[in-house]
Design a protein around this motif. Structure first.
Motif, PDB file in Angstrom:
ATOM      1  N   ASP A 123       0.851  -1.187   0.204  1.00 15.53           N
ATOM      2  CA  ASP A 123       0.009   0.112  -0.141  1.00 15.53           C
ATOM      3  C   ASP A 123       0.797   1.355  -0.125  1.00 15.53           C
ATOM      4  O   ASP A 123       0.743   2.302  -0.961  1.00 15.53           O
ATOM      5  CB  ASP A 123      -0.864  -0.243   1.361  1.00 15.53           C
ATOM      6  CG  ASP A 123      -2.057   1.276   1.276  1.00 15.53           C
ATOM      7  OD1 ASP A 123      -2.051   1.895   0.273  1.00 15.53           O
ATOM      8  OD2 ASP A 123      -2.634   1.411   2.044  1.00 15.53           O
ATOM      9  N   ARG A 124       1.891   1.309   0.774  1.00 16.24           N
ATOM     10  CA  ARG A 124       2.737   2.482   0.874  1.00 16.24           C
ATOM     11  C   ARG A 124       3.458   2.592  -0.601  1.00 16.24           C
ATOM     12  O   ARG A 124       3.876   3.684  -0.724  1.00 16.24           O
ATOM     13  CB  ARG A 124       3.630   2.424   2.032  1.00 16.24           C
ATOM     14  CG  ARG A 124       3.015   2.467   3.296  1.00 16.24           C
ATOM     15  CD  ARG A 124       3.978   2.592   4.730  1.00 16.24           C
ATOM     16  NE  ARG A 124       4.856   1.447   4.900  1.00 16.24           N
ATOM     17  CZ  ARG A 124       4.595   0.265   5.313  1.00 16.24           C
ATOM     18  NH1 ARG A 124       3.466   0.212   5.918  1.00 16.24           N
ATOM     19  NH2 ARG A 124       5.533  -0.535   5.504  1.00 16.24           N
ATOM     20  N   ALA A 125       3.985   1.740  -0.975  1.00 19.26           N
ATOM     21  CA  ALA A 125       4.551   1.588  -2.168  1.00 19.26           C
ATOM     22  C   ALA A 125       3.821   2.397  -3.414  1.00 19.26           C
ATOM     23  O   ALA A 125       4.348   3.114  -4.023  1.00 19.26           O
ATOM     24  CB  ALA A 125       5.071   0.117  -2.540  1.00 19.26           C
ATOM     25  N   GLY A 126       2.531   1.661  -3.220  1.00 17.41           N
ATOM     26  CA  GLY A 126       1.574   2.376  -4.357  1.00 17.41           C
ATOM     27  C   GLY A 126       1.282   3.678  -4.112  1.00 17.41           C
ATOM     28  O   GLY A 126       1.112   4.449  -5.229  1.00 17.41           O
ATOM     29  N   ARG A 127       1.213   4.262  -3.059  1.00 19.91           N
ATOM     30  CA  ARG A 127       1.153   5.588  -2.726  1.00 19.91           C
ATOM     31  C   ARG A 127       2.306   6.365  -2.982  1.00 19.91           C
ATOM     32  O   ARG A 127       2.210   7.607  -3.565  1.00 19.91           O
ATOM     33  CB  ARG A 127       0.833   5.882  -1.098  1.00 19.91           C
ATOM     34  CG  ARG A 127      -0.491   5.315  -0.756  1.00 19.91           C
ATOM     35  CD  ARG A 127      -0.629   5.252   0.760  1.00 19.91           C
ATOM     36  NE  ARG A 127      -2.243   4.987   0.907  1.00 19.91           N
ATOM     37  CZ  ARG A 127      -3.074   5.660   1.248  1.00 19.91           C
ATOM     38  NH1 ARG A 127      -2.735   7.307   1.413  1.00 19.91           N
ATOM     39  NH2 ARG A 127      -4.409   5.431   1.574  1.00 19.91           N
ATOM     40  N   ARG A 128       3.355   5.955  -2.678  1.00 20.34           N
ATOM     41  CA  ARG A 128       4.881   6.739  -3.106  1.00 20.34           C
ATOM     42  C   ARG A 128       4.585   6.759  -4.890  1.00 20.34           C
ATOM     43  O   ARG A 128       5.285   7.745  -5.572  1.00 20.34           O
ATOM     44  CB  ARG A 128       6.107   6.037  -2.857  1.00 20.34           C
ATOM     45  CG  ARG A 128       6.033   6.026  -1.216  1.00 20.34           C
ATOM     46  CD  ARG A 128       6.348   7.116  -0.566  1.00 20.34           C
ATOM     47  NE  ARG A 128       6.699   7.103   0.908  1.00 20.34           N
ATOM     48  CZ  ARG A 128       5.729   6.927   1.727  1.00 20.34           C
ATOM     49  NH1 ARG A 128       4.478   6.727   1.483  1.00 20.34           N
ATOM     50  NH2 ARG A 128       6.105   6.941   3.013  1.00 20.34           N
ATOM     51  N   LEU A 129       4.353   5.673  -5.410  1.00 16.82           N
ATOM     52  CA  LEU A 129       4.358   5.562  -6.893  1.00 16.82           C
ATOM     53  C   LEU A 129       3.434   6.555  -7.437  1.00 16.82           C
ATOM     54  O   LEU A 129       3.442   7.342  -8.566  1.00 16.82           O
ATOM     55  CB  LEU A 129       3.925   4.020  -7.435  1.00 16.82           C
ATOM     56  CG  LEU A 129       3.491   4.160  -8.690  1.00 16.82           C
ATOM     57  CD1 LEU A 129       4.569   4.345  -9.690  1.00 16.82           C
ATOM     58  CD2 LEU A 129       3.117   2.518  -9.224  1.00 16.82           C
ATOM     59  N   GLY A 130       2.033   6.774  -6.492  1.00 17.56           N
ATOM     60  CA  GLY A 130       1.212   7.847  -7.109  1.00 17.56           C
ATOM     61  C   GLY A 130       1.667   9.189  -6.966  1.00 17.56           C
ATOM     62  O   GLY A 130       1.125   9.752  -7.905  1.00 17.56           O
ATOM     63  N   ALA A 142      12.249   6.263  -5.870  1.00 19.34           N
ATOM     64  CA  ALA A 142      13.148   5.485  -5.168  1.00 19.34           C
ATOM     65  C   ALA A 142      12.556   4.837  -3.816  1.00 19.34           C
ATOM     66  O   ALA A 142      12.754   3.570  -3.487  1.00 19.34           O
ATOM     67  CB  ALA A 142      14.287   6.364  -4.886  1.00 19.34           C
ATOM     68  N   ASP A 143      11.585   5.804  -3.218  1.00 18.69           N
ATOM     69  CA  ASP A 143      10.887   5.090  -2.039  1.00 18.69           C
ATOM     70  C   ASP A 143       9.998   4.003  -2.304  1.00 18.69           C
ATOM     71  O   ASP A 143       9.989   2.854  -1.721  1.00 18.69           O
ATOM     72  CB  ASP A 143      10.163   6.256  -1.380  1.00 18.69           C
ATOM     73  CG  ASP A 143      10.992   7.236  -0.631  1.00 18.69           C
ATOM     74  OD1 ASP A 143      12.168   7.054  -0.342  1.00 18.69           O
ATOM     75  OD2 ASP A 143      10.396   8.261  -0.388  1.00 18.69           O
ATOM     76  N   ARG A 156      10.489   1.964  -4.902  1.00 15.87           N
ATOM     77  CA  ARG A 156      11.068   0.791  -5.251  1.00 15.87           C
ATOM     78  C   ARG A 156      11.792   0.177  -4.276  1.00 15.87           C
ATOM     79  O   ARG A 156      11.781  -1.075  -4.054  1.00 15.87           O
ATOM     80  CB  ARG A 156      12.460   1.175  -6.454  1.00 15.87           C
ATOM     81  CG  ARG A 156      13.310   0.305  -6.705  1.00 15.87           C
ATOM     82  CD  ARG A 156      14.400   0.624  -7.571  1.00 15.87           C
ATOM     83  NE  ARG A 156      13.827   0.837  -8.949  1.00 15.87           N
ATOM     84  CZ  ARG A 156      13.653  -0.256  -9.828  1.00 15.87           C
ATOM     85  NH1 ARG A 156      14.280  -1.289  -9.351  1.00 15.87           N
ATOM     86  NH2 ARG A 156      13.362  -0.145 -11.184  1.00 15.87           N
ATOM     87  N   ALA A 157      12.266   0.996  -3.233  1.00 15.26           N
ATOM     88  CA  ALA A 157      12.619   0.170  -1.841  1.00 15.26           C
ATOM     89  C   ALA A 157      11.481  -0.638  -1.286  1.00 15.26           C
ATOM     90  O   ALA A 157      11.954  -1.424  -0.819  1.00 15.26           O
ATOM     91  CB  ALA A 157      13.210   1.500  -0.896  1.00 15.26           C
ATOM     92  N   LEU A 158      10.463  -0.032  -1.043  1.00 14.35           N
ATOM     93  CA  LEU A 158       9.197  -0.774  -0.219  1.00 14.35           C
ATOM     94  C   LEU A 158       8.944  -2.059  -1.254  1.00 14.35           C
ATOM     95  O   LEU A 158       8.558  -3.102  -0.714  1.00 14.35           O
ATOM     96  CB  LEU A 158       8.262   0.423  -0.343  1.00 14.35           C
ATOM     97  CG  LEU A 158       8.136   1.255   0.771  1.00 14.35           C
ATOM     98  CD1 LEU A 158       7.125   2.489   0.602  1.00 14.35           C
ATOM     99  CD2 LEU A 158       8.266   0.806   2.065  1.00 14.35           C
ATOM    100  N   LEU A 159       8.801  -1.894  -2.488  1.00 16.65           N
ATOM    101  CA  LEU A 159       8.543  -3.103  -3.240  1.00 16.65           C
ATOM    102  C   LEU A 159       9.641  -4.234  -3.087  1.00 16.65           C
ATOM    103  O   LEU A 159       9.460  -5.225  -3.057  1.00 16.65           O
ATOM    104  CB  LEU A 159       8.336  -2.813  -4.614  1.00 16.65           C
ATOM    105  CG  LEU A 159       7.148  -2.039  -5.090  1.00 16.65           C
ATOM    106  CD1 LEU A 159       7.242  -1.444  -6.601  1.00 16.65           C
ATOM    107  CD2 LEU A 159       6.037  -2.705  -4.883  1.00 16.65           C
ATOM    108  N   THR A 160      10.894  -3.737  -3.153  1.00 22.45           N
ATOM    109  CA  THR A 160      12.056  -4.590  -3.075  1.00 22.45           C
ATOM    110  C   THR A 160      12.264  -5.268  -1.558  1.00 22.45           C
ATOM    111  O   THR A 160      12.470  -6.419  -1.379  1.00 22.45           O
ATOM    112  CB  THR A 160      13.313  -3.868  -3.206  1.00 22.45           C
ATOM    113  OG1 THR A 160      13.446  -3.254  -4.479  1.00 22.45           O
ATOM    114  CG2 THR A 160      14.669  -4.874  -2.939  1.00 22.45           C
ATOM    115  N   GLN A 161      11.682  -4.546  -0.649  1.00 22.15           N
ATOM    116  CA  GLN A 161      11.935  -5.173   0.649  1.00 22.15           C
ATOM    117  C   GLN A 161      10.556  -6.274   0.952  1.00 22.15           C
ATOM    118  O   GLN A 161      10.537  -6.991   1.951  1.00 22.15           O
ATOM    119  CB  GLN A 161      11.918  -4.006   1.848  1.00 22.15           C
ATOM    120  CG  GLN A 161      13.242  -3.252   1.841  1.00 22.15           C
ATOM    121  CD  GLN A 161      12.852  -1.769   2.438  1.00 22.15           C
ATOM    122  OE1 GLN A 161      11.852  -1.496   3.018  1.00 22.15           O
ATOM    123  NE2 GLN A 161      13.894  -1.072   2.250  1.00 22.15           N
ATOM    124  N   ALA A 162       9.518  -5.775   0.312  1.00 22.79           N
ATOM    125  CA  ALA A 162       8.166  -6.403   0.638  1.00 22.79           C
ATOM    126  C   ALA A 162       8.318  -7.992   0.125  1.00 22.79           C
ATOM    127  O   ALA A 162       8.888  -8.224  -0.926  1.00 22.79           O
ATOM    128  CB  ALA A 162       7.124  -6.037  -0.131  1.00 22.79           C
TER     129      ALA A 162
END
Length: 339
Positions: free
Chosen positions: A218-225, A308-309, A311-317
């Protein structure tokens, strides 16, 4: 020796997810009142006014792809995420119908907007119907109430973001009441990021992901948005009309306080910008001054930071490798237009 198959491109990922979700989306729209269903189909580019079949350009299907990939990231079959894909696509369509009315936008994807084609009242009704259908679709498929709560929270954020966006137009360009960059980031996360985050999180939730993984997605999608909105802001001033479907400088002529404008207004180099913004016929001069004052550079830098945020969240999930790669390629595709 067996050839190594190249990973799918982002457009291929979007097309695959659309093929999975489209039959269910069309079936859901078909359950609406026939007149309302026609307006919905028109908004998706499936028909002309009157119901004649059409192949008009529709959206990319980003949100439905994120829902399908969210389910796959949880290790489930992509079909598991289809109810989430349908729900978020219906909510997105509902928001566009109402946004066009609120913003006075007469066209959408190079065709008359629904309110122009059918009338304001009917367009509001169609948007309301799509919203109700989204909740019904998700509630029928989800186990428990967690998915509906997640969608409801995203809708509340979307409404807050839209309210802020409308109010920004009434605030001055200078002085203590002017819109700050932080206020803009919060608005963009609500108006654009909330539904992107909800899409991938809902897919993961239906796919059986745990609470931590759902929250990270969810947080990754919000940063992407937010990154997506910032790139859209840049395109709205300097983009190629053949690519964006919008006239050059359209956002400036409409007086929108986008991130490049707000960043430039904070620079001494943009001393004459407020006067230019009040003169729609001088959008070209305003665009040049915004760029000279660093507005374009600031917006792109902020977009890179949010990318970058994400990407980091997606990589860590925790995510199944194939879906993780597809999500990262989709991220780069969506924000890589000008970065």
């Amino acid at each position: 020796m067996t050839a190594v198959q190249a990973p799918p491109s982002a457009p291929e990922v979007l097309a695959r997810c659309r093929r999975l979700a489209d039959p269910a989306l069309r079936e859901a729209v078909g359950r609406l009142h026939p007149w309302v269903a026609e307006m919905a189909a028109y908004s998706f580019g499936w028909c002309e006014v009157g119901g004649a079949p059409a192949a008009a350009p529709g959206g990319k299907g980003v949100r439905q792809a994120l829902a399908v990939l969210g389910a796959e990231a949880a290790g489930a079959d992509g079909l598991t995420g289809v109810p989430a894909a349908v729900a978020v696509e219906l909510v997105h369509a509902f928001s566009l119908l109402h946004d066009d009315i609120m913003d006075g936008d007469a066209t959408r994807r190079r065709r008359p907007a629904v309110w122009q084609a059918y009338g304001t009242g009917p367009a509001v009704l169609a948007g309301d119907a799509l919203f109700a259908l989204a909740v019904e679709t998700l509630a029928a498929a989800a186990r428990g109430t967690g998915a509906v709560r997640l969608l409801s929270a995203a809708l509340a954020d979307l409404v807050r973001g839209q309210a802020d966006d409308l109010l920004f137009a009434t605030r001055p360009c200078t002085g203590p009441e002017r819109v700050t960059l932080e206020e803009y980031r919060v608005m963009a996360e609500g108006k654009t990021g909330a539904l992107l985050g909800c899409a991938v999180a809902l897919g993961a939730l239906l796919g059986g992901a745990d609470e931590a993984a759902v929250g990270a997605l969810d947080r990754a999608g919000r940063r992407l948005g937010v990154a997506f909105q910032l790139v859209d802001d840049v395109q709205g001033i300097w983009g190629d009309p053949d690519v964006t479907g919008k006239p050059v400088g359209g956002d400036l002529r409409e007086g929108k306080k986008t991130y490049p404008v707000l960043a430039a207004l904070g620079s001494p180099a943009a001393r004459g910008l407020p006067e230019l913004l009040d003169a729609p016929g001088r959008a070209g001069e305003a665009a040049a001054l915004i760029e000279a004052a660093g507005g374009r550079t600031a917006a792109l830098a902020e977009a890179r930071a949010h990318t970058a945020d994400a990407r980091a969240l997606l990589t860590q999930a925790p995510a199944a490798p194939g879906a993780a790669g597809d999500l990262l390629r989709l991220l780069d595709f969506l924000v890589g237009r000008v970065l």
